[in-house]
Design a protein around this motif. Structure first.
Motif, PDB file in Angstrom:
ATOM      1  N   PHE A   1       1.057  -1.186  -0.323  1.00 60.56           N
ATOM      2  CA  PHE A   1      -0.035   0.075   0.164  1.00 60.56           C
ATOM      3  C   PHE A   1       0.895   1.630  -0.001  1.00 60.56           C
ATOM      4  O   PHE A   1       2.038   1.651   0.425  1.00 60.56           O
ATOM      5  N   VAL A   2       0.517   1.949  -0.691  1.00 62.62           N
ATOM      6  CA  VAL A   2       1.334   3.900  -0.804  1.00 62.62           C
ATOM      7  C   VAL A   2       0.141   4.689  -0.421  1.00 62.62           C
ATOM      8  O   VAL A   2      -1.123   4.929  -0.410  1.00 62.62           O
ATOM      9  N   SER A   3       0.883   5.275   0.926  1.00 66.03           N
ATOM     10  CA  SER A   3      -0.182   6.715   0.858  1.00 66.03           C
ATOM     11  C   SER A   3      -0.382   7.769  -0.235  1.00 66.03           C
ATOM     12  O   SER A   3       0.450   7.647  -0.485  1.00 66.03           O
ATOM     13  N   GLY A   4      -1.589   7.955  -0.229  1.00 70.89           N
ATOM     14  CA  GLY A   4      -2.008   9.429  -0.846  1.00 70.89           C
ATOM     15  C   GLY A   4      -2.905   9.729  -1.554  1.00 70.89           C
ATOM     16  O   GLY A   4      -3.523   8.912  -1.573  1.00 70.89           O
ATOM     17  N   GLU A   5      -3.334  10.943  -1.533  1.00 71.11           N
ATOM     18  CA  GLU A   5      -4.687  10.657  -3.027  1.00 71.11           C
ATOM     19  C   GLU A   5      -4.272  10.720  -4.131  1.00 71.11           C
ATOM     20  O   GLU A   5      -3.203  11.272  -4.655  1.00 71.11           O
ATOM     21  N   HIS A   6      -5.755  10.558  -4.502  1.00 76.74           N
ATOM     22  CA  HIS A   6      -6.123  10.535  -6.196  1.00 76.74           C
ATOM     23  C   HIS A   6      -5.823  12.017  -7.269  1.00 76.74           C
ATOM     24  O   HIS A   6      -6.520  12.080  -5.788  1.00 76.74           O
ATOM     25  N   GLY A   7      -5.336  11.789  -7.958  1.00 80.41           N
ATOM     26  CA  GLY A   7      -5.119  12.856  -8.418  1.00 80.41           C
ATOM     27  C   GLY A   7      -6.433  13.622  -8.545  1.00 80.41           C
ATOM     28  O   GLY A   7      -6.610  14.996  -9.247  1.00 80.41           O
ATOM     29  N   GLN A   8      -7.454  12.735  -9.492  1.00 79.76           N
ATOM     30  CA  GLN A   8      -8.900  13.416  -9.953  1.00 79.76           C
ATOM     31  C   GLN A   8      -9.627  14.228  -8.873  1.00 79.76           C
ATOM     32  O   GLN A   8      -9.960  15.587  -8.747  1.00 79.76           O
ATOM     33  N   ASP A   9      -9.102  13.133  -7.202  1.00 82.30           N
ATOM     34  CA  ASP A   9     -10.046  13.625  -6.588  1.00 82.30           C
ATOM     35  C   ASP A   9      -9.801  15.227  -6.154  1.00 82.30           C
ATOM     36  O   ASP A   9     -10.003  16.103  -5.680  1.00 82.30           O
ATOM     37  N   LEU A  10      -8.342  15.106  -6.211  1.00 87.36           N
ATOM     38  CA  LEU A  10      -7.070  16.959  -5.571  1.00 87.36           C
ATOM     39  C   LEU A  10      -7.863  17.968  -7.139  1.00 87.36           C
ATOM     40  O   LEU A  10      -7.828  19.002  -6.146  1.00 87.36           O
ATOM     41  N   MET A  11      -7.621  17.486  -7.761  1.00 91.21           N
ATOM     42  CA  MET A  11      -8.503  18.036  -8.728  1.00 91.21           C
ATOM     43  C   MET A  11     -10.101  18.560  -8.676  1.00 91.21           C
ATOM     44  O   MET A  11     -10.377  19.918  -8.915  1.00 91.21           O
ATOM     45  N   ASP A  12     -10.800  17.808  -8.153  1.00 87.43           N
ATOM     46  CA  ASP A  12     -12.304  18.210  -7.324  1.00 87.43           C
ATOM     47  C   ASP A  12     -12.523  19.221  -6.356  1.00 87.43           C
ATOM     48  O   ASP A  12     -12.517  20.097  -6.577  1.00 87.43           O
ATOM     49  N   ASP A  13     -11.425  19.190  -6.278  1.00 90.15           N
ATOM     50  CA  ASP A  13     -10.765  19.498  -4.778  1.00 90.15           C
ATOM     51  C   ASP A  13     -10.208  21.442  -4.718  1.00 90.15           C
ATOM     52  O   ASP A  13      -9.831  22.069  -4.423  1.00 90.15           O
ATOM     53  N   GLY A  14      -9.964  21.478  -5.641  1.00 85.32           N
ATOM     54  CA  GLY A  14      -9.272  22.876  -6.161  1.00 85.32           C
ATOM     55  C   GLY A  14      -7.823  22.800  -6.958  1.00 85.32           C
ATOM     56  O   GLY A  14      -7.702  24.144  -6.542  1.00 85.32           O
ATOM     57  N   HIS A  15      -7.310  21.608  -7.103  1.00 85.02           N
ATOM     58  CA  HIS A  15      -6.125  21.834  -6.732  1.00 85.02           C
ATOM     59  C   HIS A  15      -5.702  21.543  -8.452  1.00 85.02           C
ATOM     60  O   HIS A  15      -5.157  20.479  -8.750  1.00 85.02           O
ATOM     61  N   ALA A  16      -6.276  21.643  -9.615  1.00 84.60           N
ATOM     62  CA  ALA A  16      -6.048  20.973 -10.390  1.00 84.60           C
ATOM     63  C   ALA A  16      -4.750  21.856 -11.390  1.00 84.60           C
ATOM     64  O   ALA A  16      -4.030  20.861 -11.743  1.00 84.60           O
ATOM     65  N   VAL A  17      -4.416  22.839 -11.458  1.00 87.71           N
ATOM     66  CA  VAL A  17      -3.200  23.046 -11.027  1.00 87.71           C
ATOM     67  C   VAL A  17      -2.368  22.608 -10.717  1.00 87.71           C
ATOM     68  O   VAL A  17      -0.874  22.449 -11.728  1.00 87.71           O
ATOM     69  N   GLU A  18      -2.015  22.061  -9.632  1.00 88.86           N
ATOM     70  CA  GLU A  18      -0.412  21.084  -8.923  1.00 88.86           C
ATOM     71  C   GLU A  18      -0.623  20.213  -9.539  1.00 88.86           C
ATOM     72  O   GLU A  18       0.695  19.464  -9.355  1.00 88.86           O
ATOM     73  N   VAL A  19      -2.335  19.443 -10.184  1.00 86.72           N
ATOM     74  CA  VAL A  19      -2.086  18.245 -10.072  1.00 86.72           C
ATOM     75  C   VAL A  19      -1.435  18.436 -11.207  1.00 86.72           C
ATOM     76  O   VAL A  19      -0.655  17.492 -11.792  1.00 86.72           O
ATOM     77  N   LEU A  20      -1.235  18.732 -12.540  1.00 86.49           N
ATOM     78  CA  LEU A  20      -1.511  19.669 -13.463  1.00 86.49           C
ATOM     79  C   LEU A  20      -0.005  19.537 -13.968  1.00 86.49           C
ATOM     80  O   LEU A  20       0.881  18.993 -14.913  1.00 86.49           O
ATOM     81  N   THR A  21       0.381  20.308 -13.370  1.00 86.53           N
ATOM     82  CA  THR A  21       2.042  20.787 -13.034  1.00 86.53           C
ATOM     83  C   THR A  21       2.869  19.427 -13.025  1.00 86.53           C
ATOM     84  O   THR A  21       3.520  19.270 -13.463  1.00 86.53           O
ATOM     85  N   GLU A  22       2.543  18.882 -11.705  1.00 87.06           N
ATOM     86  CA  GLU A  22       3.112  17.408 -11.766  1.00 87.06           C
ATOM     87  C   GLU A  22       3.056  16.255 -12.154  1.00 87.06           C
ATOM     88  O   GLU A  22       3.500  15.704 -12.649  1.00 87.06           O
TER      89      GLU A  22
END
Length: 206
Positions: free
Chosen positions: A60-81
């Motif tokens: 198991f690896v901890s972390g949040e799925h990118g799509q969930d973070l995008m839905d939470d308002g962090h699309a710029v950060e996710v897409l940049t990464e």
């Protein structure tokens, strides 16, 4: 791909078990296990725990799925990464085959990648395949964030092909998944889904 998925995955907080379904299931299992072992220590991927004839178990690896973070308002950060990490993958001469925020886990505090998941479609290939498919994921599932794709492309360390080449790569992947579903369940829901997606992708303009 009866419901858009080629595997079933479940975990208990310590291990994650992935069972493969559909045509060439054994080949895709072998592909994923091989790439995970090859890439361990080079890019963030889960550690392989056990392999059977039908399943792959990883730590198991901890972390949040990118799509969930995008839905939470962090699309710029996710897409940049996403763009930054993809450059590293391509420098190894590898195409992920299903690249995008849906297959990435992030540290929600720093937005750094903790794991890149689902390597069953990985292969040597052209970088445009991953660049186009990540764009396809955003256009299909997060259309409100299409204007933010510029952050993804800007963070990518490499040449970004023009729209015509990217769309052609999207259409090629849609056709491949359509053919996969047609072999799995001819005339089924998966085949109908990818026929619709093929039509939608054809109609897109930059």
């Amino acid at each position: 791909m009866k419901h858009g998925y080629t595997n079933s995955t479940f975990g208990d907080g310590a291990l994650v078990v992935k069972c493969y379904q559909g045509p060439e299931a054994a080949f895709r299992l072998s592909t994923e296990s091989r790439y995970l072992r090859r890439l361990r220590g080079r890019i963030p991927v889960p550690r392989v725990h056990q392999i059977t004839s039908t399943s792959l178990t990883t730590r198991f690896v901890s972390g949040e799925h990118g799509q969930d973070l995008m839905d939470d308002g962090h699309a710029v950060e996710v897409l940049t990464e996403c763009g930054r990490v993809l450059g590293g993958i391509h420098r190894l001469g590898i195409v992920h085959g299903d690249y995008g925020p849906q297959n990435m886990l992030f540290d929600p505090a720093t937005f750094r990648t903790t794991a890149i998941l689902d390597w069953e479609w990985a292969h040597p290939g052209r970088p445009v395949e991953d660049l186009a498919w990540c764009e396809w994921i955003i256009r299909s599932h997060h259309p409100e964030h299409v204007p933010l794709l510029e952050h993804f492309f800007a963070a990518y360390d490499g040449l970004v092909p023009d729209w015509a080449e990217r769309q052609a790569a999207m259409l090629a992947r849609c056709r491949a998944l359509l053919e996969f579903c047609a072999r799995w369940e001819p005339g089924g829901d998966g085949e109908k889904l990818w026929l619709r997606r093929l039509d939608t992708t054809t109609a897109w303009s930059e």
